[in-house]
Motif scaffolding. Structure first.
Motif, short mmCIF file in Angstrom:
data_model
loop_
_atom_site.label_atom_id
_atom_site.label_comp_id
_atom_site.label_asym_id
_atom_site.label_seq_id
_atom_site.Cartn_x
_atom_site.Cartn_y
_atom_site.Cartn_z
N TRP A 3 0.83 -1.20 0.00
CA TRP A 3 0.00 0.00 0.00
C TRP A 3 0.87 1.25 0.00
O TRP A 3 0.53 2.25 -0.61
CB TRP A 3 -0.92 -0.02 1.22
N GLU A 4 2.01 1.21 0.66
CA GLU A 4 2.93 2.34 0.74
C GLU A 4 3.54 2.61 -0.63
O GLU A 4 4.12 1.74 -1.24
CB GLU A 4 4.02 2.03 1.77
N ASP A 5 3.41 3.83 -1.11
CA ASP A 5 3.87 4.19 -2.45
C ASP A 5 5.38 4.13 -2.62
O ASP A 5 5.87 3.89 -3.71
CB ASP A 5 3.41 5.61 -2.80
N MET A 27 -3.46 -8.16 -3.43
CA MET A 27 -4.17 -6.90 -3.23
C MET A 27 -5.56 -6.96 -3.87
O MET A 27 -6.54 -6.51 -3.29
CB MET A 27 -3.37 -5.73 -3.80
N MET A 31 -8.64 -6.60 -1.14
CA MET A 31 -9.19 -5.25 -1.07
C MET A 31 -10.57 -5.18 -1.72
O MET A 31 -10.91 -6.01 -2.57
CB MET A 31 -8.26 -4.27 -1.80
N SER A 35 -11.13 0.12 -3.93
CA SER A 35 -9.83 0.40 -3.32
C SER A 35 -8.70 -0.16 -4.16
O SER A 35 -7.65 0.47 -4.30
CB SER A 35 -9.77 -0.19 -1.90
N PHE A 36 -8.91 -1.36 -4.71
CA PHE A 36 -7.89 -1.96 -5.57
C PHE A 36 -7.67 -1.09 -6.81
O PHE A 36 -6.52 -0.82 -7.18
CB PHE A 36 -8.28 -3.38 -5.98
N TRP A 39 -5.67 1.92 -5.85
CA TRP A 39 -4.27 1.57 -5.60
C TRP A 39 -3.52 1.32 -6.91
O TRP A 39 -2.42 1.80 -7.10
CB TRP A 39 -4.21 0.33 -4.71
N ARG A 40 -4.14 0.56 -7.82
CA ARG A 40 -3.49 0.26 -9.10
C ARG A 40 -3.24 1.52 -9.90
O ARG A 40 -2.20 1.68 -10.52
CB ARG A 40 -4.33 -0.73 -9.93
N ARG A 42 -2.76 4.42 -8.71
CA ARG A 42 -1.71 5.15 -8.02
C ARG A 42 -0.33 4.57 -8.27
O ARG A 42 0.65 5.30 -8.42
CB ARG A 42 -2.03 5.16 -6.52
N LYS A 49 7.91 2.65 -7.00
CA LYS A 49 7.58 1.24 -6.74
C LYS A 49 8.53 0.29 -7.45
O LYS A 49 8.42 -0.92 -7.30
CB LYS A 49 6.14 0.92 -7.17
#
Length: 68
Positions: A3-5, A27, A31, A35-36, A39-40, A42, A49
């Motif tokens: 989750w941490e970028d 994930m 999730m 939310s998934f 995240w994707r 992001r 990453k």
């Protein structure tokens, strides 16, 4: 960690033995769908990453539990 970028996928692989595709599938499974997707969006193509794309080493946060 995923989750941490700023935590690279390589650090997750070193510590847990999970490749990027494995992390993504976990994930996706754990999730909520929205939310998934957030995240994707992001992390897709994010330089922080992937170690190969990073332009910095010093100054990044590193957990005491993180091996790399």
């Amino acid at each position: 960690m995923a989750w941490e970028d700023r935590t690279p996928f390589e650090a997750i692989e070193t510590q847990y033995g999970l490749k990027e595709k494995d992390v993504i599938s976990i994930m996706r499974r754990e999730m909520k769908a929205s939310s998934f997707r957030m995240w994707r969006k992001r992390v897709s193509g994010r330089k922080t990453k992937h170690l190969d794309k990073r332009g910095f080493i010093e100054g990044r946060f590193k957990s005491d539990n993180q091996k790399t």
